[in-house]
Enzyme design. Sequence first.
Site, PDB file in Angstrom:
ATOM      1  N   TRP A 279      50.797  -6.808  42.822  1.00 19.54           N
ATOM      2  CA  TRP A 279      50.859  -6.727  41.363  1.00 19.54           C
ATOM      3  C   TRP A 279      50.635  -5.278  40.961  1.00 19.54           C
ATOM      4  O   TRP A 279      49.743  -4.605  41.501  1.00 19.54           O
ATOM      5  CB  TRP A 279      49.794  -7.598  40.679  1.00 19.54           C
ATOM      6  CG  TRP A 279      49.759  -7.294  39.209  1.00 19.54           C
ATOM      7  CD1 TRP A 279      50.676  -7.686  38.272  1.00 19.54           C
ATOM      8  CD2 TRP A 279      48.813  -6.463  38.520  1.00 19.54           C
ATOM      9  NE1 TRP A 279      50.359  -7.162  37.041  1.00 19.54           N
ATOM     10  CE2 TRP A 279      49.210  -6.400  37.162  1.00 19.54           C
ATOM     11  CE3 TRP A 279      47.673  -5.749  38.903  1.00 19.54           C
ATOM     12  CZ2 TRP A 279      48.516  -5.671  36.197  1.00 19.54           C
ATOM     13  CZ3 TRP A 279      46.971  -5.027  37.952  1.00 19.54           C
ATOM     14  CH2 TRP A 279      47.395  -5.000  36.607  1.00 19.54           C
TER      15      TRP A 279
ATOM     16  N   GLU B 246      53.991 -10.575  41.953  1.00 16.84           N
ATOM     17  CA  GLU B 246      53.441 -11.250  40.769  1.00 16.84           C
ATOM     18  C   GLU B 246      54.016 -10.653  39.490  1.00 16.84           C
ATOM     19  O   GLU B 246      54.076  -9.438  39.328  1.00 16.84           O
ATOM     20  CB  GLU B 246      51.910 -11.068  40.778  1.00 16.84           C
ATOM     21  CG  GLU B 246      51.198 -11.676  39.570  1.00 16.84           C
ATOM     22  CD  GLU B 246      49.679 -11.503  39.646  1.00 16.84           C
ATOM     23  OE1 GLU B 246      49.181 -10.778  40.529  1.00 16.84           O
ATOM     24  OE2 GLU B 246      48.986 -12.100  38.793  1.00 16.84           O
TER      25      GLU B 246
ATOM     26  N   LYS C 235      54.120 -10.262  35.167  1.00 21.86           N
ATOM     27  CA  LYS C 235      53.182 -10.272  34.045  1.00 21.86           C
ATOM     28  C   LYS C 235      53.921  -9.894  32.770  1.00 21.86           C
ATOM     29  O   LYS C 235      54.773  -9.013  32.773  1.00 21.86           O
ATOM     30  CB  LYS C 235      52.041  -9.292  34.306  1.00 21.86           C
ATOM     31  CG  LYS C 235      50.910  -9.422  33.300  1.00 21.86           C
ATOM     32  CD  LYS C 235      49.702  -8.580  33.693  1.00 21.86           C
ATOM     33  CE  LYS C 235      48.579  -8.807  32.684  1.00 21.86           C
ATOM     34  NZ  LYS C 235      47.393  -8.012  32.986  1.00 21.86           N
TER      35      LYS C 235
ATOM     36  N   ASP D 210      51.054 -16.335  37.731  1.00 19.57           N
ATOM     37  CA  ASP D 210      49.666 -16.271  37.255  1.00 19.57           C
ATOM     38  C   ASP D 210      49.595 -17.031  35.933  1.00 19.57           C
ATOM     39  O   ASP D 210      50.382 -16.778  35.008  1.00 19.57           O
ATOM     40  CB  ASP D 210      49.253 -14.798  37.089  1.00 19.57           C
ATOM     41  CG  ASP D 210      47.806 -14.629  36.656  1.00 19.57           C
ATOM     42  OD1 ASP D 210      47.402 -15.264  35.661  1.00 19.57           O
ATOM     43  OD2 ASP D 210      47.075 -13.847  37.291  1.00 19.57           O
TER      44      ASP D 210
ATOM     45  N   HIS E 199      49.814 -15.087  32.542  1.00 22.49           N
ATOM     46  CA  HIS E 199      50.790 -14.006  32.384  1.00 22.49           C
ATOM     47  C   HIS E 199      52.034 -14.363  31.593  1.00 22.49           C
ATOM     48  O   HIS E 199      53.081 -13.745  31.758  1.00 22.49           O
ATOM     49  CB  HIS E 199      51.196 -13.481  33.769  1.00 22.49           C
ATOM     50  CG  HIS E 199      50.115 -12.673  34.410  1.00 22.49           C
ATOM     51  ND1 HIS E 199      50.299 -11.932  35.543  1.00 22.49           N
ATOM     52  CD2 HIS E 199      48.821 -12.479  34.047  1.00 22.49           C
ATOM     53  CE1 HIS E 199      49.179 -11.330  35.869  1.00 22.49           C
ATOM     54  NE2 HIS E 199      48.266 -11.656  34.981  1.00 22.49           N
TER      55      HIS E 199
ATOM     56  N   HIS F  94      48.258 -17.719  40.969  1.00 19.76           N
ATOM     57  CA  HIS F  94      46.992 -17.166  40.515  1.00 19.76           C
ATOM     58  C   HIS F  94      46.500 -18.106  39.433  1.00 19.76           C
ATOM     59  O   HIS F  94      47.002 -18.092  38.309  1.00 19.76           O
ATOM     60  CB  HIS F  94      47.155 -15.741  39.961  1.00 19.76           C
ATOM     61  CG  HIS F  94      46.994 -14.688  41.003  1.00 19.76           C
ATOM     62  ND1 HIS F  94      47.011 -13.353  40.742  1.00 19.76           N
ATOM     63  CD2 HIS F  94      46.779 -14.803  42.351  1.00 19.76           C
ATOM     64  CE1 HIS F  94      46.805 -12.685  41.868  1.00 19.76           C
ATOM     65  NE2 HIS F  94      46.684 -13.540  42.854  1.00 19.76           N
TER      66      HIS F  94
ATOM     67  N   ASP G  31      43.255 -12.205  26.509  1.00 24.72           N
ATOM     68  CA  ASP G  31      42.805 -12.080  27.892  1.00 24.72           C
ATOM     69  C   ASP G  31      43.486 -13.101  28.788  1.00 24.72           C
ATOM     70  O   ASP G  31      43.635 -14.259  28.409  1.00 24.72           O
ATOM     71  CB  ASP G  31      41.285 -12.276  27.975  1.00 24.72           C
ATOM     72  CG  ASP G  31      40.794 -12.160  29.407  1.00 24.72           C
ATOM     73  OD1 ASP G  31      41.224 -11.211  30.094  1.00 24.72           O
ATOM     74  OD2 ASP G  31      40.021 -13.016  29.856  1.00 24.72           O
TER      75      ASP G  31
ATOM     76  N   ASP H 254      42.365 -13.692  31.952  1.00 24.88           N
ATOM     77  CA  ASP H 254      41.524 -13.870  33.140  1.00 24.88           C
ATOM     78  C   ASP H 254      40.179 -14.531  32.902  1.00 24.88           C
ATOM     79  O   ASP H 254      39.187 -14.153  33.510  1.00 24.88           O
ATOM     80  CB  ASP H 254      41.301 -12.499  33.797  1.00 24.88           C
ATOM     81  CG  ASP H 254      42.608 -11.831  34.173  1.00 24.88           C
ATOM     82  OD1 ASP H 254      43.256 -12.321  35.109  1.00 24.88           O
ATOM     83  OD2 ASP H 254      42.984 -10.843  33.518  1.00 24.88           O
TER      84      ASP H 254
ATOM     85  N   ASP I  15      42.253 -16.218  40.111  1.00 23.16           N
ATOM     86  CA  ASP I  15      42.250 -14.848  39.583  1.00 23.16           C
ATOM     87  C   ASP I  15      41.596 -14.831  38.211  1.00 23.16           C
ATOM     88  O   ASP I  15      42.233 -15.140  37.213  1.00 23.16           O
ATOM     89  CB  ASP I  15      43.690 -14.312  39.506  1.00 23.16           C
ATOM     90  CG  ASP I  15      43.716 -12.873  39.014  1.00 23.16           C
ATOM     91  OD1 ASP I  15      42.643 -12.231  38.999  1.00 23.16           O
ATOM     92  OD2 ASP I  15      44.796 -12.384  38.649  1.00 23.16           O
TER      93      ASP I  15
HETATM   94  C1  RNT Z   1      46.522  -8.655  36.694  1.00 22.64           C
HETATM   95  C2  RNT Z   1      46.959  -9.547  37.788  1.00 22.64           C
HETATM   96  C3  RNT Z   1      46.355  -9.266  39.136  1.00 22.64           C
HETATM   97  C4  RNT Z   1      44.894  -8.892  39.096  1.00 22.64           C
HETATM   98  C5  RNT Z   1      44.179  -8.906  40.423  1.00 22.64           C
HETATM   99  C6  RNT Z   1      42.901  -8.153  40.374  1.00 22.64           C
HETATM  100  O1  RNT Z   1      46.891  -9.093  35.470  1.00 22.64           O
HETATM  101  O2  RNT Z   1      46.732 -10.874  37.441  1.00 22.64           O
HETATM  102  O3  RNT Z   1      46.590 -10.328  39.974  1.00 22.64           O
HETATM  103  O4  RNT Z   1      44.175  -9.720  38.217  1.00 22.64           O
HETATM  104  O5  RNT Z   1      45.011  -8.466  41.399  1.00 22.64           O
HETATM  105 ZN    ZN Z   2      46.922 -12.394  38.868  1.00 24.93          ZN
END
Ligand code: RNT
Ligand code: ZN
Length: 418
Positions: free
Chosen positions: A184, A225, A227, A258, A261, A285, A293, A295, A325
């Site tokens: 990523w 990945e 985003k 993810d 994302h 993820h 956010d 995460d 993640d």
């Molecule tokens: C960031 C991505 C990525 C990170 C990690 C730390 O938006 O999701 O995967 O969160 O690699």
């Molecule tokens: Zn991620």
Amino acid sequence: MDNITKKYELAKEIYQDHGIDIDEAIEKANSIPISMNCWQGDDVIGFDGADTLTGGIQTTGNYPGRARNADELKKDMELALSLIPGKVKVNLHASYAEKTDPKKDRDAYTIEDFSKWVEWANKNDVGLDFNPTFFSHPKMDGDFSLASFDEETRKFWIEHGKRCREIGAEFAKRTGKPCAINFWMPDGYKDICVDTLKRREVMIDSLDQIFSADIESENVFCALESKLFGLGVESYTVCNHEFALNYAHTRDILYTLDAGHFHPTETISSKLTAIMPFFDKIMLHVSRGVRWDSDHIVTWDDELQDIMNEIIWNNLEERVFIGLDYFDASINRIAAWVIGVRNSRKALLNACLTPIKEMREAEYNGNYGKRLALYESGKELPFGLVWDYYCAFQNKPLGSDWLSDIEEYEAEVLNRRD
Ligand code: RNT
Ligand code: ZN
């Protein structure tokens, strides 16, 4: 224990009435690896030189006890692992290198800079997944790494990508377990930009150099990945969904979805089987988006259950790498791990306990009313009894009983850190 056995017997009978064997469900859910993200323990800063997190992601909160070095992180993870049932892997980033030479930079890392991690993983019987770290580093060109127009910078990051493939191959060899390597990078712009195509062509060239390099790849699975946007990278992301999906597909690598994302009404659970027919394997993820956010700590919400349902109901468990993640610095970081991983395992077990045979039959017969009725009444089944039994027989705490171990560790260890 008597109480637990009673619960088990009762649950067995109830689930049996719906054609579900709870022993089979437990065995299945227990054996599916969940990869725990090491970066929850130190707010994604790593130990190879950075003191702040940059590159489109941010950790908020200042709860005491952040792990300041690899030894502390390992100890913290050991406690977390002792409280989590089922097969767990640990997901490392390159920034967690324990460098053999402090002058070594990311373009020159080797397995030697991770050999203590391998030793630790083997001691704790966990597999290792890996990630190159294209952020929090002076060689970043603003938010650009592999799509930088600066040739020297770009070369540095290409070499980093290759090194990580080599290290991942050694992880797989030395642990005897598969290693997923997730790529990523934050590359993108905060505001309206012009050369959107050129950046993507440059990114493709960089990724091609990394993935075409002749590097041992047995039991190693590289993934890209996507985003939608990052913090300070709101307008344009080079490696967005369409880019990453097409790249991964045409280059025969894995794609990483993810959960945080995408646009807020999109879910990765609904994308999974649209992608799987075109890929042998995929990486997830598992995360939780909340407004800006992407995460937050994984809770046992509808989307988490839907993701696990999609995997289990479609028999995809051998083809999906489940990685977590998230990063939250506002609560005890070990509790954050335990909550997120236990929730993920819970959702997996619950997916294995769904009366799916009956539901599928109703669906094939066009009886969608029955399908919905079964889906809803399935929610009334005594999942908690099975979960308790499973945890007890794995010698893991029930409910939130694990909190006391963490509180003790907090008082004795975490509160003594600066
Ligand atoms: C960031 C991505 C990525 C990170 C990690 C730390 O938006 O999701 O995967 O969160 O690699
Ligand atoms: Zn991620």
